[in-house]
Design an enzyme around this catalytic site. Structure first.
Site, PDB file in Angstrom:
ATOM      1  N   LYS A 127      14.122  43.146  -9.870  1.00 51.23           N
ATOM      2  CA  LYS A 127      13.142  42.850 -10.613  1.00 51.23           C
ATOM      3  C   LYS A 127      12.214  43.940 -11.058  1.00 51.23           C
ATOM      4  O   LYS A 127      11.814  44.655 -10.170  1.00 51.23           O
ATOM      5  CB  LYS A 127      12.330  41.767  -9.931  1.00 51.23           C
ATOM      6  CG  LYS A 127      13.236  40.384  -9.806  1.00 51.23           C
ATOM      7  CD  LYS A 127      12.392  39.367  -8.977  1.00 51.23           C
ATOM      8  CE  LYS A 127      12.988  38.138  -8.538  1.00 51.23           C
ATOM      9  NZ  LYS A 127      12.548  37.506  -7.681  1.00 51.23           N
ATOM     10  N   ASP A 142       0.688  -1.355   0.055  1.00 49.62           N
ATOM     11  CA  ASP A 142       0.202   0.092   0.132  1.00 49.62           C
ATOM     12  C   ASP A 142       0.942   1.295   0.104  1.00 49.62           C
ATOM     13  O   ASP A 142       0.376   2.388   0.049  1.00 49.62           O
ATOM     14  CB  ASP A 142      -0.864   0.077   1.293  1.00 49.62           C
ATOM     15  CG  ASP A 142      -0.066   0.037   2.558  1.00 49.62           C
ATOM     16  OD1 ASP A 142       1.101   0.052   2.454  1.00 49.62           O
ATOM     17  OD2 ASP A 142      -0.778  -0.013   3.521  1.00 49.62           O
ATOM     18  N   GLN A 176       8.059  27.442   3.719  1.00 44.02           N
ATOM     19  CA  GLN A 176       6.839  27.712   4.432  1.00 44.02           C
ATOM     20  C   GLN A 176       7.369  28.463   5.750  1.00 44.02           C
ATOM     21  O   GLN A 176       6.988  27.674   6.780  1.00 44.02           O
ATOM     22  CB  GLN A 176       5.810  26.965   4.260  1.00 44.02           C
ATOM     23  CG  GLN A 176       4.449  27.078   5.030  1.00 44.02           C
ATOM     24  CD  GLN A 176       3.591  28.482   4.199  1.00 44.02           C
ATOM     25  OE1 GLN A 176       3.860  28.442   2.976  1.00 44.02           O
ATOM     26  NE2 GLN A 176       2.964  29.139   4.832  1.00 44.02           N
ATOM     27  N   ASP A 185      18.082  37.841  -5.741  1.00 45.29           N
ATOM     28  CA  ASP A 185      17.523  39.029  -5.120  1.00 45.29           C
ATOM     29  C   ASP A 185      18.480  39.518  -3.992  1.00 45.29           C
ATOM     30  O   ASP A 185      19.482  38.772  -3.663  1.00 45.29           O
ATOM     31  CB  ASP A 185      16.006  38.787  -4.519  1.00 45.29           C
ATOM     32  CG  ASP A 185      16.050  37.507  -3.715  1.00 45.29           C
ATOM     33  OD1 ASP A 185      16.868  37.273  -2.834  1.00 45.29           O
ATOM     34  OD2 ASP A 185      15.061  36.773  -3.957  1.00 45.29           O
ATOM     35  N   ARG A 198       8.505  44.661 -13.797  1.00 52.08           N
ATOM     36  CA  ARG A 198       7.558  43.925 -14.547  1.00 52.08           C
ATOM     37  C   ARG A 198       7.636  44.712 -16.075  1.00 52.08           C
ATOM     38  O   ARG A 198       7.559  45.910 -16.058  1.00 52.08           O
ATOM     39  CB  ARG A 198       6.075  43.948 -14.024  1.00 52.08           C
ATOM     40  CG  ARG A 198       5.071  43.231 -14.774  1.00 52.08           C
ATOM     41  CD  ARG A 198       3.946  42.983 -13.899  1.00 52.08           C
ATOM     42  NE  ARG A 198       4.021  42.231 -12.784  1.00 52.08           N
ATOM     43  CZ  ARG A 198       4.000  40.960 -12.758  1.00 52.08           C
ATOM     44  NH1 ARG A 198       3.550  40.202 -13.802  1.00 52.08           N
ATOM     45  NH2 ARG A 198       3.907  40.270 -11.608  1.00 52.08           N
TER      46      ARG A 198
HETATM   47  C1  R5P Z   1      13.156  31.918  -3.857  1.00 50.32           C
HETATM   48  O1  R5P Z   1      13.169  32.719  -2.988  1.00 50.32           O
HETATM   49  C2  R5P Z   1      14.186  30.491  -3.753  1.00 50.32           C
HETATM   50  O2  R5P Z   1      15.644  31.229  -3.423  1.00 50.32           O
HETATM   51  C3  R5P Z   1      14.410  30.155  -5.470  1.00 50.32           C
HETATM   52  O3  R5P Z   1      14.961  31.245  -6.183  1.00 50.32           O
HETATM   53  C4  R5P Z   1      13.207  29.669  -5.648  1.00 50.32           C
HETATM   54  O4  R5P Z   1      12.635  28.989  -4.827  1.00 50.32           O
HETATM   55  C5  R5P Z   1      13.239  28.838  -6.709  1.00 50.32           C
HETATM   56  O5  R5P Z   1      12.373  28.313  -7.093  1.00 50.32           O
HETATM   57  P1  R5P Z   1      11.787  27.879  -8.920  1.00 50.32           P
HETATM   58  O6  R5P Z   1      13.019  27.386  -9.422  1.00 50.32           O
HETATM   59  O7  R5P Z   1      10.597  27.541  -8.991  1.00 50.32           O
HETATM   60  O8  R5P Z   1      11.739  29.340  -9.508  1.00 50.32           O
END
Ligand code: R5P
Length: 297
Positions: free
Chosen positions: A193, A34, A94, A170, A195
């Site tokens: 970043k 299972d 999280q 970042d 947009r």
């Molecule tokens: C974001 O804060 C993390 O440091 C990574 O840049 C992120 O989790 C990468 O995730 P993905 O490959 O889905 O963009």
């Protein structure tokens, strides 16, 4: 000290034992029909420091459950101290209750490890170092966060990236670019970043640094969907970078992550064996074994 590789990190566990010149004692493991995991110790851990090596990459819940079974059983069998080496710790992103009603997943995972009997937890490149410090205040278990970034940078230096510009996606993770930059020697920075108002897409740009004609490396903790890395590399391409490397500690590479990163223009992709994949060119075994020598004499 007894090294016990779990089902998810058998190779890494054996390499750690090799680096310490001791035998590895992998647990016996199989799945019931299972899907439940069966775990059995193959050596006595009574009175010993048991070092359990088990990553928690996908399938995270299965690997976590195996980890809980191993930790709890080690304590039950009389282990004096249980050190969990969890190279990639699932649910670490999280690390807060961002929205009302959400599960505070990282806190719950650490709580469960502690309740199972773990005394120490060693992980790599925590998503957020500050959140781990906050966790330490809430829990008895002793936590350590090691970084594989210098090892990744060493690997790249040997492959022609000496003098490359080191970047993090970042500002919050610029410490990683700094660590990479110390090894590569070409300076470091981070992306900003914005947009694109026409397409609505996010663009990542390096400000105040001449990228054109230079080699560059993007260091990240994790590549999951590959979206962040692909955007970073596309930004570097647009700014005229010469050769570009994508480096991460934890290579989850879900779906078409590799394709996205390659199509964006990466010349080289490298990761560690915190998650074992075809990109795991750099091993964290030596770093772990050195640390274990210090903390588990
Ligand atoms: C974001 O804060 C993390 O440091 C990574 O840049 C992120 O989790 C990468 O995730 P993905 O490959 O889905 O963009």
């Amino acid at each position: 000290m007894i090294i016990i590789p779990g089902p998810a990190s058998r190779k890494l566990g054996e390499e750690i034992a090799g680096a310490l010149s001791v035998d590895a004692h992998p647990v016996e493991h199989r799945f019931f029909p299972d899907g439940e995991s069966y775990i059995k110790y193959t050596t006595s851990v009574e009175g010993e420091t048991a070092v359990i090596v088990q990553t928690t990459s996908p399938p995270q819940d299965t690997h976590l459950m195996q980890l809980f079974l191993m930790v709890s059983t080690a304590k039950d069998l009389g282990a004096e101290r249980v050190i969990c080496v969890v190279p990639y710790l699932a649910y670490a992103r999280q690390d807060e209750r961002f929205l009302d009603g959400e599960a505070f997943s990282l806190d719950i995972v650490i709580n469960m490890l502690e309740k199972a009997g773990a005394d120490d937890l060693i992980i790599f490149d925590a998503h957020n170092v500050d959140s781990l410090r906050r966790m330490q205040k809430r829990h008895r278990i002793r936590m350590e966060n090691l970084s594989a970034t210098p090892l990744l940078a060493e690997y790249l230096k040997e492959r022609g990236f000496r003098g490359a510009y080191s970047l993090s996606p970042d500002e919050g993770s610029v410490h990683r670019a700094e660590m990479g930059g110390e090894v590569l020697g070409g300076g470091f920075g981070f992306f900003e970043k914005q947009r694109d108002l026409r397409t609505g897409e996010i663009e990542m740009t390096v400000k105040d640094v001449e990228i054109s004609g230079r080699d560059a490396v993007v260091f990240d903790d994790i590549i999951s969907s590959g979206g962040t890395m692909a955007q970073a590399i596309a930004g570097l391409k647009k700014q005229g970078a010469r050769r570009i490397a994508a480096a991460c500690t934890h290579a989850l590479f879900m779906g078409d992550a590799e394709k996205r990163i390659r199509e964006a223009g990466a010349d080289l992709i490298v990761a560690t064996d915190t998650v074992e994949t075809e990109f795991s060119q750099v091993s964290v075994a030596s770093l772990i074994s050195e640390r274990l020598k210090e903390i588990a004499k």
